[in-house]
Scaffold this active site. Structure first.
Site, mmCIF file in Angstrom:
data_model
loop_
_atom_site.group_PDB
_atom_site.id
_atom_site.type_symbol
_atom_site.label_atom_id
_atom_site.label_comp_id
_atom_site.label_asym_id
_atom_site.label_seq_id
_atom_site.Cartn_x
_atom_site.Cartn_y
_atom_site.Cartn_z
ATOM 1 N NE ARG A 189 7.252 -4.046 -27.341
ATOM 2 C CZ ARG A 189 6.573 -3.033 -26.734
ATOM 3 N NH1 ARG A 189 5.206 -2.608 -27.223
ATOM 4 N NH2 ARG A 189 6.875 -2.474 -25.562
ATOM 5 C CG HIS B 120 3.005 4.429 -26.611
ATOM 6 N ND1 HIS B 120 3.984 4.019 -27.510
ATOM 7 C CD2 HIS B 120 3.106 3.703 -25.354
ATOM 8 C CE1 HIS B 120 5.089 3.312 -26.872
ATOM 9 N NE2 HIS B 120 4.510 2.935 -25.791
ATOM 10 C CG ASN C 265 0.802 1.628 -15.549
ATOM 11 O OD1 ASN C 265 0.264 0.505 -15.810
ATOM 12 N ND2 ASN C 265 1.503 2.365 -16.310
ATOM 13 C CD GLU D 26 2.258 7.331 -21.175
ATOM 14 O OE1 GLU D 26 1.292 6.344 -21.397
ATOM 15 O OE2 GLU D 26 3.402 7.046 -21.045
ATOM 16 N NE ARG E 78 -0.586 2.460 -20.055
ATOM 17 C CZ ARG E 78 0.614 1.802 -20.512
ATOM 18 N NH1 ARG E 78 1.359 1.141 -19.444
ATOM 19 N NH2 ARG E 78 1.049 1.724 -21.719
ATOM 20 C CG ASP F 235 19.703 1.736 -20.623
ATOM 21 O OD1 ASP F 235 20.027 2.689 -21.239
ATOM 22 O OD2 ASP F 235 19.820 1.670 -19.629
ATOM 23 N N GLY G 188 13.206 10.132 -26.650
ATOM 24 C CA GLY G 188 12.785 11.284 -27.369
ATOM 25 C C GLY G 188 13.064 12.753 -26.517
ATOM 26 C CD GLU G 189 10.345 12.723 -21.872
ATOM 27 O OE1 GLU G 189 10.827 12.923 -20.637
ATOM 28 O OE2 GLU G 189 9.341 12.486 -21.915
HETATM 29 P P1 ADP Z 1 9.216 3.179 -20.978
HETATM 30 O O1 ADP Z 1 8.863 3.067 -22.247
HETATM 31 O O2 ADP Z 1 9.629 1.804 -20.223
HETATM 32 O O3 ADP Z 1 8.262 4.210 -20.136
HETATM 33 P P2 ADP Z 1 11.073 5.163 -21.032
HETATM 34 O O4 ADP Z 1 10.100 6.186 -21.669
HETATM 35 O O5 ADP Z 1 11.510 5.589 -19.848
HETATM 36 O O6 ADP Z 1 10.654 3.911 -21.272
HETATM 37 O O7 ADP Z 1 12.316 5.267 -22.108
HETATM 38 C C1 ADP Z 1 13.308 4.297 -21.766
HETATM 39 C C2 ADP Z 1 14.386 4.474 -22.718
HETATM 40 O O8 ADP Z 1 14.886 5.710 -22.609
HETATM 41 C C3 ADP Z 1 15.577 3.544 -22.389
HETATM 42 O O9 ADP Z 1 16.155 3.093 -23.679
HETATM 43 C C4 ADP Z 1 16.672 4.396 -21.867
HETATM 44 O O10 ADP Z 1 17.891 3.718 -22.133
HETATM 45 C C5 ADP Z 1 16.227 5.739 -22.730
HETATM 46 N N1 ADP Z 1 16.955 6.815 -22.027
HETATM 47 C C6 ADP Z 1 16.523 7.200 -20.679
HETATM 48 N N2 ADP Z 1 17.270 8.463 -20.455
HETATM 49 C C7 ADP Z 1 18.247 8.517 -21.391
HETATM 50 C C8 ADP Z 1 19.400 9.420 -21.647
HETATM 51 N N3 ADP Z 1 19.748 10.182 -20.841
HETATM 52 N N4 ADP Z 1 20.069 9.149 -22.785
HETATM 53 C C9 ADP Z 1 19.592 8.494 -23.684
HETATM 54 N N5 ADP Z 1 18.554 7.330 -23.384
HETATM 55 C C10 ADP Z 1 17.944 7.553 -22.387
#
Ligand code: ADP
Length: 378
Positions: free
Chosen positions: A221, A160, A10, A364, A72, A261, A311-312
């Site tokens: 964004r 995505h 990537n 991914e 990617r 974040d 989401g996770e």
């Molecule tokens: P990218 O799109 O850069 O791959 P990620 O899928 O890693 O990003 O998601 C980044 C986002 O996930 C950030 O907003 C980060 O704060 C949030 N995040 C990561 N871990 C946690 C957590 N434990 N609780 C809440 N948000 C989280």
């Protein structure tokens, strides 16, 4: 050579992520990330992408054994509908798409060129973020614009896609049903965020558009925005490069409360910061709006799927998005939701919920490696 190692790259404008998958057991053999490419300075990264890739390959044990490389690529435009073996002609076509994704595609393409140079004789396969959406029906794909503009390729492409496709497959295996029999709404909530409506494994609508600026509120964004806002700003003298920069890097959660974040946004809101509180409310409201739209688009839904960083991992955001949707047959199990941190795929809905709610860790890179393995096997 029994392990069939596939290298997944990537390549971004200042970073290079790499991982090597052994495709029999779908195991990661090694992975890493090289940052600050070309930024100079004593503690900076490598001077250019060529040396970054050389550095990555030096870190891969037995890289001579790699059988193929998967790249990617963000934008496949109207040309690339599936993972594609890259030859000179494909590379030339790809170059024409730079204007559609100026922040991503040139670096993705450079990664392919350098990998051809440094790993010659290996098939180089491009896997496109947009490919999953080649099936969008016209009513979801087109903007209501005059024909002359639509003929310039202005339409919804979606992004995505590799992530949405991967979690839809995992959802089917978690639910123990064939993907072809399932209707899903998948929610990729990360720094970039998007929602997709999937009928029988086929994407029928998605929130991102011609570019990744449309749709949900994201880290930096705005997502959906009245086009008139841009005209207003242009008339007010904002330069187009400033507009482009701010739309990509200065809006969303960051623009609303100073941080992109989500963990920091929660911390601010918990400490009483009203801007952060509103940013959270706006973030969740927008996701709900899209869930509602896609429930109507699909007519029926078997499962909602959460993936990516927020989401996770973020149970509070998941709960806030879904609270009050019981009338649509969506009910969370509060304890299961709170206990779910996205390390393995998990169902978090209540026994009474007509619609399953799943949290599925994104991968991914593995999905790219699978597409490469499938292509070179044919
Ligand atoms: P990218 O799109 O850069 O791959 P990620 O899928 O890693 O990003 O998601 C980044 C986002 O996930 C950030 O907003 C980060 O704060 C949030 N995040 C990561 N871990 C946690 C957590 N434990 N609780 C809440 N948000 C989280």
């Amino acid at each position: 050579m029994t392990a069939l190692p596939v290298l997944v790259l990537n390549c971004g404008s200042s970073s290079l992520k790499y991982s090597v998958y052994e495709m029999r057991a779908e195991r990661v053999l090694c992975s890493g990330r090289i940052e600050r490419i070309g930024e100079g300075g004593a503690d900076g990264g490598p001077p250019d992408h060529r040396s970054a890739l050389a550095q990555a390959l030096a870190a891969v044990p037995d890289h001579d054994a790699i059988v193929a490389v998967g790249h990617r690529v963000v934008h496949g435009g109207e040309h690339f509908h599936a993972a594609t073996l890259i030859d000179d002609a494909a590379l030339a076509t790809l170059e024409q798409l730079d204007a559609l994704a100026p922040l991503h595609n040139p670096a993705n393409r450079l990664g392919i060129e350098l990998a051809r140079e440094q790993l010659p004789r290996r098939p180089q396969v491009a896997v496109f973020d947009t490919a999953f959406y080649h099936s969008l029906p016209a009513e979801a794909r087109e903007y209501a614009l005059p024909q002359a503009w639509r003929e310039r390729g202005i339409r919804r492409y979606g992004f995505h896609g590799t992530s949405h496709r991967q979690v839809s497959r995992e959802a089917a295996s978690l639910l123990g049903k064939p993907l072809e029999a399932l209707d899903l709404v998948t929610l990729h909530l990360g720094n970039g965020s998007s929602a997709t409506a999937i009928r029988g494994g086929v994407a029928i609508d998605t929130s991102m558009g011609m570019t990744p600026l449309e749709g949900l509120v994201m880290g930096t964004r705005a997502g959906d925005l009245d086009a008139g806002v841009l005209l207003y700003l242009l008339r007010a003298g904002v330069a187009s490069h400033e507009l482009e920069h701010t739309l990509n890097h200065g809006c969303g959660l960051h623009g609303l409360c100073g941080s992109n974040d989500m963990r920091a946004v929660h911390a601010l809101a918990d400490a009483g910061d009203a801007d952060a509180g509103r940013a959270l409310a706006m973030y969740c409201y927008r996701v709900r709006k899209y869930i509602g739209a896609y429930l109507a688009t699909l007519g029926r839904v078997d499962a909602l799927v959460f993936t990516a960083g927020i989401g996770e991992h973020d149970a509070r955001i998941r709960a806030r998005i879904l609270t009050g949707l019981e009338g649509f047959g969506i009910a969370l199990d509060a304890a299961r939701n709170a206990a779910c941190h996205g390390t393995v795929g998990m169902a978090i809905h209540a026994a009474s919920s007509r619609v399953a709610v799943l949290v599925i860790p994104g991968n991914e890179e593995l999905e790219i490696a699978r597409e490469v393995a499938a292509l070179i096997a044919t």
